[in-house]
Design a protein around this motif. Structure first.
Motif, mmCIF file in Angstrom:
data_model
loop_
_atom_site.group_PDB
_atom_site.id
_atom_site.type_symbol
_atom_site.label_atom_id
_atom_site.label_comp_id
_atom_site.label_asym_id
_atom_site.label_seq_id
_atom_site.Cartn_x
_atom_site.Cartn_y
_atom_site.Cartn_z
ATOM 1 N N GLN A 101 -13.240 13.120 -6.869
ATOM 2 C CA GLN A 101 -14.596 12.717 -7.258
ATOM 3 C C GLN A 101 -14.856 12.983 -8.736
ATOM 4 O O GLN A 101 -15.331 12.104 -9.465
ATOM 5 C CB GLN A 101 -15.615 13.471 -6.405
ATOM 6 C CG GLN A 101 -17.068 13.202 -6.760
ATOM 7 C CD GLN A 101 -18.007 14.141 -6.001
ATOM 8 O OE1 GLN A 101 -17.710 14.590 -4.891
ATOM 9 N NE2 GLN A 101 -19.123 14.460 -6.612
ATOM 10 N N ILE A 130 -7.434 11.847 2.937
ATOM 11 C CA ILE A 130 -7.624 11.844 4.384
ATOM 12 C C ILE A 130 -7.196 13.194 4.957
ATOM 13 O O ILE A 130 -6.060 13.631 4.776
ATOM 14 C CB ILE A 130 -6.796 10.714 5.028
ATOM 15 C CG1 ILE A 130 -7.286 9.349 4.498
ATOM 16 C CG2 ILE A 130 -6.895 10.770 6.557
ATOM 17 C CD1 ILE A 130 -6.435 8.187 4.925
ATOM 18 N N VAL A 145 -8.026 7.171 -5.214
ATOM 19 C CA VAL A 145 -7.236 7.517 -4.025
ATOM 20 C C VAL A 145 -8.183 7.998 -2.932
ATOM 21 O O VAL A 145 -9.146 8.724 -3.200
ATOM 22 C CB VAL A 145 -6.167 8.588 -4.350
ATOM 23 C CG1 VAL A 145 -6.802 9.812 -4.982
ATOM 24 C CG2 VAL A 145 -5.397 8.983 -3.098
ATOM 25 N N GLU A 146 -7.919 7.585 -1.703
ATOM 26 C CA GLU A 146 -8.679 8.058 -0.554
ATOM 27 C C GLU A 146 -7.975 9.278 0.027
ATOM 28 O O GLU A 146 -6.802 9.201 0.408
ATOM 29 C CB GLU A 146 -8.788 6.956 0.503
ATOM 30 C CG GLU A 146 -9.548 7.383 1.748
ATOM 31 C CD GLU A 146 -9.539 6.330 2.838
ATOM 32 O OE1 GLU A 146 -10.114 6.602 3.914
ATOM 33 O OE2 GLU A 146 -8.947 5.245 2.629
ATOM 34 N N SER A 169 0.843 -1.196 0.000
ATOM 35 C CA SER A 169 0.000 0.000 0.000
ATOM 36 C C SER A 169 0.878 1.245 0.000
ATOM 37 O O SER A 169 1.919 1.290 0.662
ATOM 38 C CB SER A 169 -0.929 0.005 1.213
ATOM 39 O OG SER A 169 -0.186 -0.051 2.408
ATOM 40 N N ASP A 222 -2.667 4.923 -2.659
ATOM 41 C CA ASP A 222 -3.922 4.382 -2.146
ATOM 42 C C ASP A 222 -4.592 5.407 -1.231
ATOM 43 O O ASP A 222 -5.809 5.540 -1.227
ATOM 44 C CB ASP A 222 -3.649 3.082 -1.373
ATOM 45 C CG ASP A 222 -3.043 2.017 -2.249
ATOM 46 O OD1 ASP A 222 -3.763 1.492 -3.117
ATOM 47 O OD2 ASP A 222 -1.838 1.727 -2.095
ATOM 48 N N LYS A 223 -3.769 6.116 -0.463
ATOM 49 C CA LYS A 223 -4.274 7.133 0.448
ATOM 50 C C LYS A 223 -3.374 8.373 0.355
ATOM 51 O O LYS A 223 -2.160 8.237 0.245
ATOM 52 C CB LYS A 223 -4.282 6.628 1.901
ATOM 53 C CG LYS A 223 -5.100 5.357 2.143
ATOM 54 C CD LYS A 223 -4.967 4.900 3.588
ATOM 55 C CE LYS A 223 -5.610 3.541 3.822
ATOM 56 N NZ LYS A 223 -7.067 3.591 3.705
ATOM 57 N N LYS A 262 -10.743 16.715 -2.517
ATOM 58 C CA LYS A 262 -11.763 15.660 -2.485
ATOM 59 C C LYS A 262 -12.676 15.764 -3.708
ATOM 60 O O LYS A 262 -13.065 14.752 -4.306
ATOM 61 C CB LYS A 262 -12.580 15.763 -1.198
ATOM 62 C CG LYS A 262 -11.823 15.331 0.048
ATOM 63 C CD LYS A 262 -12.694 15.449 1.290
ATOM 64 C CE LYS A 262 -11.957 14.946 2.530
ATOM 65 N NZ LYS A 262 -12.780 15.079 3.761
#
Length: 283
Positions: free
Chosen positions: A164, A173, A170-171, A23, A144-145, A160
């Motif tokens: 979208q 955070i 990708v997340e 990851s 991944d993040k 974000k």
């Protein structure tokens, strides 16, 4: 710890990591690293096998050429700080020509109106520059993040929205604001403040905390007027804006609505240095 300057080399390394099912976390920075940045790296390393930290001063997000010229460049020190973390890191340090393929220009983005609020009103083209560089970095790093500090809360919401709109895997955070001992939000710009002003800058966070306390008993207009008067009475700081806004849309509110999450946002000048901060008011 690896230091990589070329996109092709990083792509090869990332491909190998992905093949091994590792990851990948990502912390994009513009260098001049401080404890706030390092806290993001630690948070990323806690949940990812390897963390890529980019150190790149992005020219397309500066609307002021002097601000770009004055931005601190401390790559040797940054690398040392990252090495001392003793984590599994890759440091990506491209040149502008390398990252932009010799065409250092911004794409134009739509962020559902987020780009027109607050910072967007005062920094022409800033979020096009942010969107351009983050999209490029996401496409190269393939994390991944990705981890971003809430000090730049509007930027966090815009990233974000970028993920979208462009269906990027990708997340994103958001991580709590890291503060100096006096409450001043950590920023690379803080290093340009005189010792006296840096100490007095506790006033910014203290004002936000008082605004939060007032939110339960006073109107939005009363709180805004109070903040403006506080800054008018303080000879060391010039208020650029104070807004109470919806946490998701970032649109300013004039009246409180039940269950609506709101934050207070502020931008201040001192010694020709611009400082921003924010605080959740009801959550």
């Amino acid at each position: 710890m690896q230091i990589i300057k070329e996109k092709a080399t990083l792509t090869e390394v990332i491909s190998k990591l992905k093949f091994e099912d590792s990851s990948v976390g990502f912390v994009p920075t513009m260098g001049a690293l401080h404890d706030g940045h390092l806290s993001l790296v630690r948070q990323a390393a806690a949940v990812c096998d390897v963390v890529v930290v980019s150190v790149f001063i992005n020219p397309t997000q500066f609307d002021n050429a002097e601000d770009l010229d004055n931005y601190p460049r401390t790559l040797d020190s940054d690398t040392q700080k990252l090495a001392e973390l003793n984590l599994n890191l890759i440091i990506f340090t491209p040149t502008a020509a390398e990252l932009y393929n010799d065409k250092v220009i911004s794409e134009h983005f739509q962020f559902d109106g987020l780009e027109y609020e607050m910072e967007g009103k005062y920094r022409n083209g800033h979020f096009d520059g942010v969107g351009t560089v983050v999209k490029k970095l996401f496409e190269i790093v393939k994390p991944d993040k990705a981890f971003f500090g809430e000090k730049d809360y509007q930027q966090l919401q815009i990233i974000k929205k970028l993920v979208q709109h462009h269906d990027l895997p990708v997340e994103v955070i958001g991580c709590p604001i890291y503060r100096e001992s006096n409450g001043l939000a950590r920023s690379s710009r803080n290093e340009r403040l005189s010792t006296e002003i840096r100490n007095k800058a506790s006033f910014i966070h203290e004002t936000l905390l008082k605004a939060k306390n007032k939110f339960g008993i006073e109107s939005v207009n009363q709180i805004t007027n109070w903040v403006e008067n506080e800054f008018k009475a303080n000879p060391y700081f010039k208020l650029e804006y104070f807004e109470i806004a919806d946490s998701e849309t970032l649109k300013p509110i004039s009246n409180k609505i039940i269950n609506q999450k709101v934050r207070a946002f502020i931008a201040v000048y001192s010694e020709d240095i611009r400082l921003i901060d924010n605080i959740a008011l009801n959550y």
